[in-house]
Design an enzyme around this catalytic site. Structure first.
Site, PDB file in Angstrom:
ATOM      1  N   GLU A  50      -7.858  -4.691   5.329  1.00 42.53           N
ATOM      2  CA  GLU A  50      -7.784  -4.611   3.995  1.00 42.53           C
ATOM      3  C   GLU A  50      -6.873  -5.334   3.372  1.00 42.53           C
ATOM      4  OE1 GLU A  50      -7.814  -0.415   5.602  1.00 42.53           O
ATOM      5  OE2 GLU A  50      -8.763   0.061   3.320  1.00 42.53           O
ATOM      6  N   ASN A  97     -12.215   1.653  18.231  1.00 47.15           N
ATOM      7  CA  ASN A  97     -11.423   1.805  19.416  1.00 47.15           C
ATOM      8  C   ASN A  97     -12.408   2.828  20.275  1.00 47.15           C
ATOM      9  OD1 ASN A  97      -8.921   0.223  19.614  1.00 47.15           O
ATOM     10  ND2 ASN A  97      -8.739   1.493  17.656  1.00 47.15           N
ATOM     11  N   ARG A 122      -2.849  -2.260  -3.218  1.00 42.69           N
ATOM     12  CA  ARG A 122      -4.107  -1.262  -3.131  1.00 42.69           C
ATOM     13  C   ARG A 122      -3.846  -0.109  -4.025  1.00 42.69           C
ATOM     14  NH1 ARG A 122      -4.962   3.383   1.119  1.00 42.69           N
ATOM     15  NH2 ARG A 122      -7.189   3.849   0.644  1.00 42.69           N
ATOM     16  N   LYS A 126       3.094   0.926   2.986  1.00 38.75           N
ATOM     17  CA  LYS A 126       2.800  -0.217   4.088  1.00 38.75           C
ATOM     18  C   LYS A 126       2.989  -1.638   3.217  1.00 38.75           C
ATOM     19  CE  LYS A 126      -0.683   2.474   6.722  1.00 38.75           C
ATOM     20  NZ  LYS A 126      -1.915   2.643   6.587  1.00 38.75           N
ATOM     21  N   ASN A 165       0.806  -1.065   0.185  1.00 40.77           N
ATOM     22  CA  ASN A 165      -0.032   0.116   0.162  1.00 40.77           C
ATOM     23  C   ASN A 165       0.810   1.336   0.037  1.00 40.77           C
ATOM     24  OD1 ASN A 165      -1.779   1.959   0.544  1.00 40.77           O
ATOM     25  ND2 ASN A 165      -2.665   1.296   2.372  1.00 40.77           N
ATOM     26  N   ASP A 225      -6.310  13.978  16.250  1.00 41.61           N
ATOM     27  CA  ASP A 225      -6.557  12.712  16.883  1.00 41.61           C
ATOM     28  C   ASP A 225      -7.476  12.405  18.111  1.00 41.61           C
ATOM     29  OD1 ASP A 225      -5.665  10.155  18.643  1.00 41.61           O
ATOM     30  OD2 ASP A 225      -3.827  10.458  17.556  1.00 41.61           O
ATOM     31  N   HIS A 281     -12.427   3.597   0.332  1.00 43.03           N
ATOM     32  CA  HIS A 281     -12.516   2.430   1.453  1.00 43.03           C
ATOM     33  C   HIS A 281     -13.395   1.226   1.024  1.00 43.03           C
ATOM     34  CE1 HIS A 281     -12.250   5.988   4.695  1.00 43.03           C
ATOM     35  NE2 HIS A 281     -10.942   5.677   4.130  1.00 43.03           N
ATOM     36  N   ARG A 290     -10.271  16.926   7.264  1.00 44.13           N
ATOM     37  CA  ARG A 290     -11.152  17.080   6.149  1.00 44.13           C
ATOM     38  C   ARG A 290     -12.682  17.502   6.573  1.00 44.13           C
ATOM     39  NH1 ARG A 290     -10.454  11.571   3.101  1.00 44.13           N
ATOM     40  NH2 ARG A 290      -8.282  11.060   3.939  1.00 44.13           N
ATOM     41  N   HIS A 342     -16.906   3.352   8.346  1.00 41.46           N
ATOM     42  CA  HIS A 342     -15.390   3.245   8.817  1.00 41.46           C
ATOM     43  C   HIS A 342     -14.764   4.586   8.833  1.00 41.46           C
ATOM     44  CE1 HIS A 342     -11.209   2.174   7.050  1.00 41.46           C
ATOM     45  NE2 HIS A 342     -11.303   3.388   7.351  1.00 41.46           N
ATOM     46  N   GLY A 390      -9.979   3.160  12.838  1.00 37.50           N
ATOM     47  CA  GLY A 390      -9.336   3.547  14.056  1.00 37.50           C
ATOM     48  C   GLY A 390     -10.117   3.807  15.307  1.00 37.50           C
ATOM     49  N   ILE A 391     -11.137   4.881  14.656  1.00 44.85           N
ATOM     50  CA  ILE A 391     -12.098   5.461  15.950  1.00 44.85           C
ATOM     51  C   ILE A 391     -13.308   4.380  15.983  1.00 44.85           C
ATOM     52  CG2 ILE A 391     -14.102   7.267  16.254  1.00 44.85           C
ATOM     53  CD1 ILE A 391     -11.889   9.159  14.392  1.00 44.85           C
TER      54      ILE A 391
HETATM   55  P1  ADP Z   1      -6.259   6.016   8.873  1.00 42.75           P
HETATM   56  O1  ADP Z   1      -7.478   6.422   7.981  1.00 42.75           O
HETATM   57  O2  ADP Z   1      -4.972   6.972   8.753  1.00 42.75           O
HETATM   58  O3  ADP Z   1      -5.967   4.404   8.286  1.00 42.75           O
HETATM   59  P2  ADP Z   1      -6.982   4.863  11.278  1.00 42.75           P
HETATM   60  O4  ADP Z   1      -7.897   3.899  10.890  1.00 42.75           O
HETATM   61  O5  ADP Z   1      -5.773   4.323  11.781  1.00 42.75           O
HETATM   62  O6  ADP Z   1      -6.684   5.986  10.286  1.00 42.75           O
HETATM   63  O7  ADP Z   1      -7.513   5.679  12.477  1.00 42.75           O
HETATM   64  C1  ADP Z   1      -6.885   6.806  13.047  1.00 42.75           C
HETATM   65  C2  ADP Z   1      -7.889   7.319  14.088  1.00 42.75           C
HETATM   66  O8  ADP Z   1      -8.169   6.447  15.133  1.00 42.75           O
HETATM   67  C3  ADP Z   1      -7.230   8.638  14.930  1.00 42.75           C
HETATM   68  O9  ADP Z   1      -8.067   9.742  14.925  1.00 42.75           O
HETATM   69  C4  ADP Z   1      -7.313   8.052  16.269  1.00 42.75           C
HETATM   70  O10 ADP Z   1      -7.277   8.967  17.110  1.00 42.75           O
HETATM   71  C5  ADP Z   1      -8.053   7.038  16.403  1.00 42.75           C
HETATM   72  N1  ADP Z   1      -7.920   6.116  17.411  1.00 42.75           N
HETATM   73  C6  ADP Z   1      -6.938   4.877  17.479  1.00 42.75           C
HETATM   74  N2  ADP Z   1      -7.273   4.598  18.808  1.00 42.75           N
HETATM   75  C7  ADP Z   1      -7.938   4.944  19.318  1.00 42.75           C
HETATM   76  C8  ADP Z   1      -8.433   4.962  20.780  1.00 42.75           C
HETATM   77  N3  ADP Z   1      -8.134   4.051  21.489  1.00 42.75           N
HETATM   78  N4  ADP Z   1      -9.470   5.621  21.247  1.00 42.75           N
HETATM   79  C9  ADP Z   1      -9.980   6.767  20.304  1.00 42.75           C
HETATM   80  N5  ADP Z   1      -9.501   6.833  19.098  1.00 42.75           N
HETATM   81  C10 ADP Z   1      -8.744   5.944  18.546  1.00 42.75           C
END
Ligand code: ADP
Length: 407
Positions: A384, A334, A89, A17, A10, A281, A178, A239, A206, A330-331
């Protein structure tokens, strides 16, 4: 030596990556990242089960050098001889590619032409393809397009309310991104409910740095929130997502911004970062939240959740049935706060979060996060790379003799 691995690549504008995956056993034996390419800080990191290898990337700090170092390492680790294909990718496949595609010169030319639609991504993807071609000369390479899954969306969802000639003459339409991630989590959710994907209806969210919501009917994407570019729909890390187009003209014509400044503003200085004035973040903002109405971290997260919830609700217009919502990225994977906040806007659709389950579904744990009487919502970590490996394997199995394809 038995050839059983696919190298998944990627390539971003300043990063690379990679993962080494056995598509049959689903095992990922190595992952890694080269970052800060084109700078003196360029480095590459490989992670294996019990080992991390880190190297500086020497001048000219390019993707080519990163791939050369990767190959050196793969050779030292005895993996090089076991690779039978490379899956890439590729962000934009336009209207031409709705399936994974074996890369040849014509495909490379089309990816290049489509750079007009994805100027930050397609050229980088092509660089990765060319660099791999140099060092893995005989291996088949497959492009898996981020837009492909969304090629099933109907014209009522992909045509903009603009003069139709813009679509006919310039291919201006919704493409969506995505796609590989939405496809993966939908397939996983189908397994959860023990139904064939072809009869499943989901809304998948996503939520990472980039965010998109997709309506999936009978296993196919029928609408998605990212559009002609990856800046439509919900608000994201940096964005803006949807804004009144009049604001752009106001900024340029009344406030004297250049179009380049506005482009940078809506793509790199808006969203969570723009509202909070602090960070893109989600973790940083959650820590900074005070609950005060004028706290900008709270405001950023509140606007984010509300806009995601509204987009999800809007897709009930696209579906006649809904098996459930899926959170990923990520969000989505988590943040229990964001998930709970989004679902709190969706009580009319019968979503009620189970806070214990919501707390458990983090850091790679998947599962349902709603109560027994609620409509279902799942957290599913995306993968992915695995889809790219699997689709590369499937394509090669159907086009090449089994001798050259891993067994
Ligand atoms: P990308 O689109 O660059 O692949 P990711 O899918 O890795 O991004 O997501 C990044 C987002 O996930 C960031 O906003 C980060 O703060 C959030 N994130 C990662 N871990 C946590 C967590 N434990 N709690 C809240 N948000 C998180």
């Amino acid at each position: 030596m038995q050839k059983k691995f696919i190298l998944v690549i990627n390539c971003g504008s300043s990063s690379l990556k990679f993962s080494l995956i056995n598509p049959v056993s689903s095992e990922t034996v190595l992952t890694g990242l080269a970052e800060q390419l084109f700078s003196d800080e360029a480095s590459i990191k490989l992670k294996l089960e019990n080992k991390v290898i880190e190297k500086q990337i020497h001048a000219p700090h390019t993707h080519n050098i990163a791939i050369e170092i990767l190959v050196q390492q793969l050779t030292e680790l005895n993996f090089q001889e076991q690779i039978f294909a490379i899956g890439h990718r590729v962000v934009h496949g336009g209207e031409k590619y709705n399936l994974p595609t074996l890369i040849n010169n014509e495909v490379k030319q089309t990816i290049d032409k489509l750079s007009r639609l994805a100027p930050l991504h397609n050229p980088a993807n092509l660089t990765g393809i060319n660099a791999c071609e140099k060092v893995f000369d005989n291996l088949p390479q497959v492009a898996v397009f981020d837009t492909a899954f969304h090629q099933s969306i109907p014209s009522k969802a992909f045509i903009y309310g603009l003069p139709y000639e813009l679509y006919e003459e310039h291919a201006i339409r919704r493409y969506g991104f995505h796609g590989t991630s939405h496809y993966f989590v939908a397939s996983q959710a189908a397994e959860f409910i023990n139904k064939p994907i072809e009869s499943c209806n989901f809304i998948s969210a996503h939520l990472g740095n980039g965010c998109s919501i997709t309506a999936i009917k009978d296993g196919k994407s029928i609408d998605t929130s990212l559009g002609f570019t990856p800046n439509e729909g919900v608000m994201m890390g940096t964005r803006s997502g949807d804004v009144d187009s009049g604001i752009i003209f106001y900024l340029v014509n009344q406030l004297g911004y250049s179009t380049e400044e506005v482009n940078k503003m809506v793509n790199s200085k808006s969203g969570l970062l723009g509202i909070s004035g602090m960070s893109n973040d989600c973790r940083t903002l959650e820590e900074a939240m005070t609950g005060e109405p004028n706290c900008r971290a709270t405001l950023a997260l509140t606007v984010f959740s509300y806009r995601v919830a509204k987009m999800i609700a809007s897709y009930t217009a696209s579906l006649t049935d809904l098996d459930g919502i899926i959170f990923t990225g990520g969000i989505g994977e988590n943040s229990m706060f964001i998930r709970s906040s989004i679902l709190s806007h969706l009580t009319l659709l019968n979503f009620t979060v189970d806070e214990d389950k919501n707390k458990q579904a983090r850091f790679g744990n998947k599962g349902k996060i709603t109560t027994d009487s609620s409509r279902s919502c799942w957290v599913i970590p995306t993968n992915e790379e695995f889809v790219i490996a699997q689709q590369t394997q499937t394509l090669l199995s159907s086009t090449l003799s089994t001798k050259t394809v891993g067994q």
